[in-house]
Design a protein around this motif. Structure first.
Motif, PDB file in Angstrom:
ATOM      1  N   THR A  10     -11.321   2.374  11.238  1.00  0.00           N
ATOM      2  CA  THR A  10     -10.618   1.274  10.590  1.00  0.00           C
ATOM      3  C   THR A  10     -10.196   0.232  11.623  1.00  0.00           C
ATOM      4  O   THR A  10     -10.387  -0.971  11.423  1.00  0.00           O
ATOM      5  CB  THR A  10      -9.393   1.795   9.815  1.00  0.00           C
ATOM      6  N   ALA A  11      -9.646   0.696  12.725  1.00  0.00           N
ATOM      7  CA  ALA A  11      -9.198  -0.225  13.769  1.00  0.00           C
ATOM      8  C   ALA A  11     -10.372  -0.931  14.439  1.00  0.00           C
ATOM      9  O   ALA A  11     -10.245  -2.075  14.878  1.00  0.00           O
ATOM     10  CB  ALA A  11      -8.382   0.532  14.813  1.00  0.00           C
ATOM     11  N   SER A  29      -6.756  -9.097   8.415  1.00  0.00           N
ATOM     12  CA  SER A  29      -6.702  -8.447   9.737  1.00  0.00           C
ATOM     13  C   SER A  29      -5.412  -7.664   9.914  1.00  0.00           C
ATOM     14  O   SER A  29      -5.420  -6.542  10.430  1.00  0.00           O
ATOM     15  CB  SER A  29      -6.828  -9.501  10.846  1.00  0.00           C
ATOM     16  N   GLY A  30      -4.305  -8.245   9.475  1.00  0.00           N
ATOM     17  CA  GLY A  30      -3.025  -7.543   9.566  1.00  0.00           C
ATOM     18  C   GLY A  30      -2.999  -6.288   8.716  1.00  0.00           C
ATOM     19  O   GLY A  30      -2.519  -5.239   9.148  1.00  0.00           O
ATOM     20  N   ALA A  31      -3.541  -6.396   7.509  1.00  0.00           N
ATOM     21  CA  ALA A  31      -3.553  -5.238   6.609  1.00  0.00           C
ATOM     22  C   ALA A  31      -4.422  -4.118   7.161  1.00  0.00           C
ATOM     23  O   ALA A  31      -4.048  -2.934   7.088  1.00  0.00           O
ATOM     24  CB  ALA A  31      -4.044  -5.656   5.225  1.00  0.00           C
ATOM     25  N   GLY A  81      -5.136  -3.596  10.328  1.00  0.00           N
ATOM     26  CA  GLY A  81      -4.407  -3.037  11.473  1.00  0.00           C
ATOM     27  C   GLY A  81      -3.299  -2.095  11.038  1.00  0.00           C
ATOM     28  O   GLY A  81      -3.111  -1.023  11.624  1.00  0.00           O
ATOM     29  N   ASP A  82      -2.570  -2.495   9.995  1.00  0.00           N
ATOM     30  CA  ASP A  82      -1.508  -1.629   9.468  1.00  0.00           C
ATOM     31  C   ASP A  82      -2.084  -0.324   8.920  1.00  0.00           C
ATOM     32  O   ASP A  82      -1.520   0.753   9.128  1.00  0.00           O
ATOM     33  CB  ASP A  82      -0.732  -2.339   8.359  1.00  0.00           C
ATOM     34  N   ALA A  83      -3.207  -0.420   8.213  1.00  0.00           N
ATOM     35  CA  ALA A  83      -3.838   0.787   7.653  1.00  0.00           C
ATOM     36  C   ALA A  83      -4.267   1.725   8.778  1.00  0.00           C
ATOM     37  O   ALA A  83      -4.069   2.943   8.691  1.00  0.00           O
ATOM     38  CB  ALA A  83      -5.027   0.411   6.783  1.00  0.00           C
ATOM     39  N   ALA A 100      -2.982   1.956  11.763  1.00  0.00           N
ATOM     40  CA  ALA A 100      -1.778   2.544  12.360  1.00  0.00           C
ATOM     41  C   ALA A 100      -1.217   3.656  11.479  1.00  0.00           C
ATOM     42  O   ALA A 100      -0.803   4.705  11.979  1.00  0.00           O
ATOM     43  CB  ALA A 100      -0.720   1.462  12.576  1.00  0.00           C
ATOM     44  N   ARG A 101      -1.217   3.445  10.184  1.00  0.00           N
ATOM     45  CA  ARG A 101      -0.712   4.475   9.265  1.00  0.00           C
ATOM     46  C   ARG A 101      -1.598   5.718   9.284  1.00  0.00           C
ATOM     47  O   ARG A 101      -1.099   6.843   9.237  1.00  0.00           O
ATOM     48  CB  ARG A 101      -0.611   3.923   7.850  1.00  0.00           C
ATOM     49  N   GLU A 157      -0.733   7.575  12.356  1.00  0.00           N
ATOM     50  CA  GLU A 157       0.545   8.284  12.175  1.00  0.00           C
ATOM     51  C   GLU A 157       0.345   9.551  11.344  1.00  0.00           C
ATOM     52  O   GLU A 157       0.936  10.603  11.649  1.00  0.00           O
ATOM     53  CB  GLU A 157       1.553   7.376  11.474  1.00  0.00           C
TER      54      GLU A 157
END
Length: 98
Positions: free
Chosen positions: A26-27, A59-61, A63-65, A67-68, A71
């Motif tokens: 994803t990243a 792009s932000g979404a 990146g957030d996905a 990161a999640r 985690e």
């Protein structure tokens, strides 16, 4: 119900690995590039402005996905380690070592 709990630690470890792979994939993607290219083809237009905004948000979404997902992978790894530690401590107590 027996009151017994069982955890397939190998399955939790497999889940952690799969989540880490998904996070990396994803990243590593750039879904906004085609949108940005479309915006560049329409310079000065309202459509270009909307596309630029969309690519930034996307792009932000993404990146957030990523990161999640990372985690979640870390949580699954910690859970697997915790289950193994609990098993080891229980076995040691049963052997009279603690």
């Amino acid at each position: 119900m027996s009151g017994e709990m069982s955890v397939d630690v190998a399955a939790v470890e497999t889940l952690a690995a799969a989540l880490a792979v998904a996070a990396g994939r994803t990243a590593g993607g750039d879904p906004a590039a085609p949108i940005a290219a479309a915006a560049a083809a329409l310079p000065g237009s309202d459509t270009a402005a909307v596309l630029v905004s969309l690519s930034v948000g996307l792009s932000g979404a993404v990146g957030d996905a990523a990161a999640r997902l990372q985690e979640m992978a870390a949580t699954a790894r910690r859970s697997a380690a915790g289950y193994l530690a609990a098993d080891d401590a229980t076995a040691a107590r049963l052997r009279g070592e603690l």
